[in-house]
Scaffold this active site. Structure first.
Site, PDB file in Angstrom:
ATOM      1  N   HIS A 276      17.905 -15.395 -42.864  1.00 33.45           N
ATOM      2  CA  HIS A 276      16.950 -14.444 -42.296  1.00 33.45           C
ATOM      3  C   HIS A 276      15.664 -14.575 -43.098  1.00 33.45           C
ATOM      4  CE1 HIS A 276      14.948 -10.813 -40.962  1.00 33.45           C
ATOM      5  NE2 HIS A 276      14.876 -10.406 -42.213  1.00 33.45           N
TER       6      HIS A 276
ATOM      7  N   CYS B 150      14.550 -14.241 -35.815  1.00 35.63           N
ATOM      8  CA  CYS B 150      13.660 -13.742 -36.862  1.00 35.63           C
ATOM      9  C   CYS B 150      12.825 -14.856 -37.481  1.00 35.63           C
ATOM     10  CB  CYS B 150      14.469 -13.033 -37.939  1.00 35.63           C
ATOM     11  SG  CYS B 150      15.768 -14.063 -38.684  1.00 35.63           S
TER      12      CYS B 150
END
Length: 226
Positions: free
Chosen positions: A47, A121
């Site tokens: 992430h 993301c």
């Protein structure tokens, strides 16, 4: 689009005025401890968030056609293991102008459009980096998604769903400094359509947020309406 052109379009800052000079930093997190082994082979599940003016911005999934862009304290995204920070350059943009910029971008990143392979993301942070600094995030950060786009038929069905089925409740908050509004997640409810907790995390960082976790708040960025 570079930092200077973005700044001038946002409100016309004098390019010679460096009062608002600030770094743009990519903060990268491990989604699984297995990264400690797979990273040596150029693979990993990560992430990432973009840090600007003391806040970190990311993108995650929910069920609604509104902003999926959120902010957290830098290097402290709930549910993940901080790995490293990568400098992407500097911009000359006031906090107010940057807020206008990120709210405009939020209109392009609705929570119900999140997809692990095509719009996750890391796609978001890469887009923001390009707009602000004309630089891309390192390829290894999102390599798994690129590989997945070539062979998505080989992925487990649970990793091919578009969004995490959760229903966050929102309330309005006024920004202390510039009077802007945000939306704060208070009670996420994750559907049993995806049963494995780790798979939910793969799909969206917002799936890791729990009111019982004791982690920092995740605040949604209110999108601009034209």
């Amino acid at each position: 689009m570079g930092a200077e052109s973005t700044s001038s379009s946002g409100g016309g800052i004098d390019r010679n005025d460096r009062r608002y000079d600030t770094p743009v930093v990519l903060n990268v997190y491990d989604l699984t401890p297995m990264n400690n082994y797979s990273v040596w082979f150029g693979l990993g599940i990560f992430h990432s968030g973009i840090e600007v003016h003391g806040k970190e911005y990311g993108f995650g999934a929910h069920d609604f056609p509104v902003s999926g862009v959120f902010e957290v304290e830098p290097k402290a995204c709930p549910g993940f293991i901080y790995r490293c920070s990568i400098s992407l350059g500097r911009i000359n943009m006031s906090p107010t102008e940057f807020r206008t910029f990120i709210e405009n971008v939020a209109a392009e990143y609705h929570g119900d459009t999140y997809h692990l392979i095509s719009k996750n993301c890391n796609h978001f942070t890469d887009d923001i980096a390009c707009r602000l600094t004309e630089r891309r995030i390192p390829g290894w950060v999102n390599r798994l998604a690129r590989l997945g786009s070539l062979c998505s038929c080989l992925l487990p069905e649970s990793l091919q769903v578009t969004t995490v089925k959760q229903t966050p409740e929102y309330h309005h908050e006024s920004g202390e400094e510039d009077g802007t509004e945000s939306l704060t997640i208070t009670t996420p409810r994750v559907s049993t359509e995806v049963d494995d907790d780790q798979e939910r995390r793969l799909l969206s960082p917002l799936a890791a947020v729990s009111p019982m976790s004791g982690c920092g708040d995740v605040t949604f960025v209110k999108e601009a309406h034209t």
